[in-house]
Design an enzyme around this catalytic site. Structure first.
Site, PDB file in Angstrom:
ATOM      1  N   GLU A  23      11.878  -1.366   4.091  1.00  0.00           N
ATOM      2  CA  GLU A  23      11.581   0.063   4.181  1.00  0.00           C
ATOM      3  C   GLU A  23      12.768   0.896   3.667  1.00  0.00           C
ATOM      4  O   GLU A  23      13.924   0.493   3.806  1.00  0.00           O
ATOM      5  CB  GLU A  23      11.295   0.455   5.631  1.00  0.00           C
ATOM      6  CG  GLU A  23       9.966  -0.037   6.166  1.00  0.00           C
ATOM      7  CD  GLU A  23       8.783   0.743   5.617  1.00  0.00           C
ATOM      8  OE1 GLU A  23       9.004   1.764   4.934  1.00  0.00           O
ATOM      9  OE2 GLU A  23       7.645   0.321   5.863  1.00  0.00           O
ATOM     10  N   ASP A  52       0.833  -1.202   0.000  1.00  0.00           N
ATOM     11  CA  ASP A  52       0.000   0.000   0.000  1.00  0.00           C
ATOM     12  C   ASP A  52       0.865   1.249   0.000  1.00  0.00           C
ATOM     13  O   ASP A  52       2.039   1.230   0.393  1.00  0.00           O
ATOM     14  CB  ASP A  52      -0.959  -0.001   1.193  1.00  0.00           C
ATOM     15  CG  ASP A  52      -0.247  -0.110   2.537  1.00  0.00           C
ATOM     16  OD1 ASP A  52       0.739  -0.885   2.633  1.00  0.00           O
ATOM     17  OD2 ASP A  52      -0.659   0.560   3.491  1.00  0.00           O
ATOM     18  N   HIS A  70       6.688   9.757   0.389  1.00  0.00           N
ATOM     19  CA  HIS A  70       5.468  10.490   0.743  1.00  0.00           C
ATOM     20  C   HIS A  70       5.388  11.859   0.067  1.00  0.00           C
ATOM     21  O   HIS A  70       4.477  12.634   0.350  1.00  0.00           O
ATOM     22  CB  HIS A  70       5.321  10.650   2.260  1.00  0.00           C
ATOM     23  CG  HIS A  70       5.073   9.362   2.983  1.00  0.00           C
ATOM     24  ND1 HIS A  70       4.411   9.305   4.192  1.00  0.00           N
ATOM     25  CD2 HIS A  70       5.386   8.069   2.695  1.00  0.00           C
ATOM     26  CE1 HIS A  70       4.327   8.046   4.599  1.00  0.00           C
ATOM     27  NE2 HIS A  70       4.922   7.275   3.697  1.00  0.00           N
ATOM     28  N   GLU A 116       0.173  -1.063   5.865  1.00  0.00           N
ATOM     29  CA  GLU A 116       1.231  -0.465   6.669  1.00  0.00           C
ATOM     30  C   GLU A 116       1.058   1.044   6.771  1.00  0.00           C
ATOM     31  O   GLU A 116       1.278   1.634   7.816  1.00  0.00           O
ATOM     32  CB  GLU A 116       2.606  -0.790   6.071  1.00  0.00           C
ATOM     33  CG  GLU A 116       3.775  -0.536   7.022  1.00  0.00           C
ATOM     34  CD  GLU A 116       4.348   0.866   6.938  1.00  0.00           C
ATOM     35  OE1 GLU A 116       5.206   1.219   7.770  1.00  0.00           O
ATOM     36  OE2 GLU A 116       3.942   1.646   6.035  1.00  0.00           O
ATOM     37  N   GLU A 117       0.630   1.657   5.668  1.00  0.00           N
ATOM     38  CA  GLU A 117       0.436   3.106   5.664  1.00  0.00           C
ATOM     39  C   GLU A 117      -0.903   3.493   6.292  1.00  0.00           C
ATOM     40  O   GLU A 117      -1.150   4.661   6.559  1.00  0.00           O
ATOM     41  CB  GLU A 117       0.480   3.645   4.226  1.00  0.00           C
ATOM     42  CG  GLU A 117       1.774   3.360   3.472  1.00  0.00           C
ATOM     43  CD  GLU A 117       2.952   4.171   3.977  1.00  0.00           C
ATOM     44  OE1 GLU A 117       2.813   4.853   5.017  1.00  0.00           O
ATOM     45  OE2 GLU A 117       4.008   4.116   3.341  1.00  0.00           O
TER      46      GLU A 117
END
Length: 353
Positions: free
Chosen positions: A135, A41, A321, A106-107
């Site tokens: 990550e 995700d 992000h 996860e997000e």
């Protein structure tokens, strides 16, 4: 991922919960178990007009891959799969077992993803000796920094109770903003601890605060605030809660707090996993990685509860992000080689004499 892992000899089990898709895949049935973990995700795109490309159509321009999730963390997932394909081709009868724990939560809330899969694995008695989370851990080039732990995250929703009234008659009201101000000053100025050799000091931050009706002549009757403590193993949740409430009580604040735990701190001490990662990184980029516990939380916090050694190793995090998220293709290739190196160190059979 499922299609390619199945072709490489993995047994794949879907572990979907609610609207969240997860899978657990294994190749081998014996210890030790090396697990690759990550999430599919992504966060929202932000303003589409600020993207130079379609965020959901991967495009390579001048050796740079653009797209939402390029760095966080689809490139890590790709490198995991291709590394395992290469290693399995080289050593089809490798030592131990290789596993994948992949989630799509996860997000988001992080409730029905890795956390739920780990609960199932614990009930089964499934052991994971080592775990690499893909990550984006690096700062300037892939492998220059790895995460060997993370701070805990402890949040509160604070409501300060006052008495609404006319602003010209403050003696007939109780202003919750004024009530909280001295306590808030102490909370934000406080030195909570000094951290330790592996973790930076605990920090207290206000993320949201709101009071008032919008009218300029009304004393608000209530204040709502949200705060977060990023804490290290020097502290416990019980200690942090007691300190916050003692300060509020001492300043005679009328309040209620709802407390929330996003994650416990975890730390992986030096051992076979960190040694294998260090060696693989050194062979790829020519220097050892920096060991770090900085940054936010990750799904590694759930996996560590199984007694697993957890290390995060991925590409650089400069664009995660953000609009125009990107990663150099060369970084993905370097990460592939690092993962292959870790597999060889931990599960490779020694060459015959």
């Amino acid at each position: 991922m499922i299609r390619r892992l199945t072709a490489a000899g993995f047994t794949v089990e879907k572990m979907n919960h609610g609207n969240v898709e997860n899978f657990w895949a294994t190749r081998g049935t014996t210890a030790p178990v090396l697990c690759f973990a990550g999430h599919t995700d992504v966060v929202p795109t932000g303003p589409l007009e600020e993207w130079r490309t379609d965020p959901f159509k991967p495009v390579v321009i001048d050796g740079i891959l653009y797209g939402r999730g390029a760095a966080d963390m689809k490139s890590g997932l790709a490198a995991m799969v291709t590394a395992c394909e290469q290693f399995v081709h080289e050593q089809p009868d490798h030592l131990g077992s290789i596993a994948f724990l992949i989630t799509s939560d996860e997000e988001g809330p992080s409730v029905d993803g890795t956390k739920r899969v780990v609960e199932t694995l614990r009930q089964r008695g499934q052991r994971i000796d080592w775990c690499i989370v893909g990550e984006p851990s690096s700062e300037h080039c892939a492998g220059d920094t790895i995460k060997i732990g993370r701070r805990g995250s402890f949040s509160g929703r604070l409501t300060v109770h006052g008495v609404q009234g006319h602003i010209a008659y403050p003696h007939l009201a109780l202003n919750p903003v004024h009530s909280l101000a001295p306590a808030l000053a102490e909370l934000t100025a406080r030195t909570w601890d000094q951290g330790n050799e592996h973790f930076q000091p605990t920090s207290f931050q206000i993320s949201n605060i709101n009071a008032g009706t919008g009218a300029p002549n009304v004393i608000p009757g209530e204040l709502k605030a949200r705060f977060n403590l990023r804490y290290n193993p020097v502290q416990t949740q019980q200690q942090l809660r007691a300190t916050v409430e003692e300060i509020l009580d001492r300043h005679q604040v009328r309040y209620t707090i709802d407390w929330y735990v996003s994650g416990e701190p975890f730390y992986t001490p030096p051992g076979p996993l960190s040694a294998a990662v260090t060696a693989a990184v050194g062979a790829t980029i020519g220097r050892e990685p920096v060991m770090s516990t900085g940054g936010g939380t990750s799904d590694g916090r759930f996996i560590a509860t199984l007694g697993t050694q957890v290390v995060e190793l991925g590409v650089t995090n400069a664009s995660i992000h953000k609009v125009n998220e990107s990663v150099a293709v060369a970084e993905i290739e370097a990460l592939h080689h690092m993962y292959v190196g870790v597999l060889r160190h931990l599960l490779g059979k020694p060459a015959s004499a």
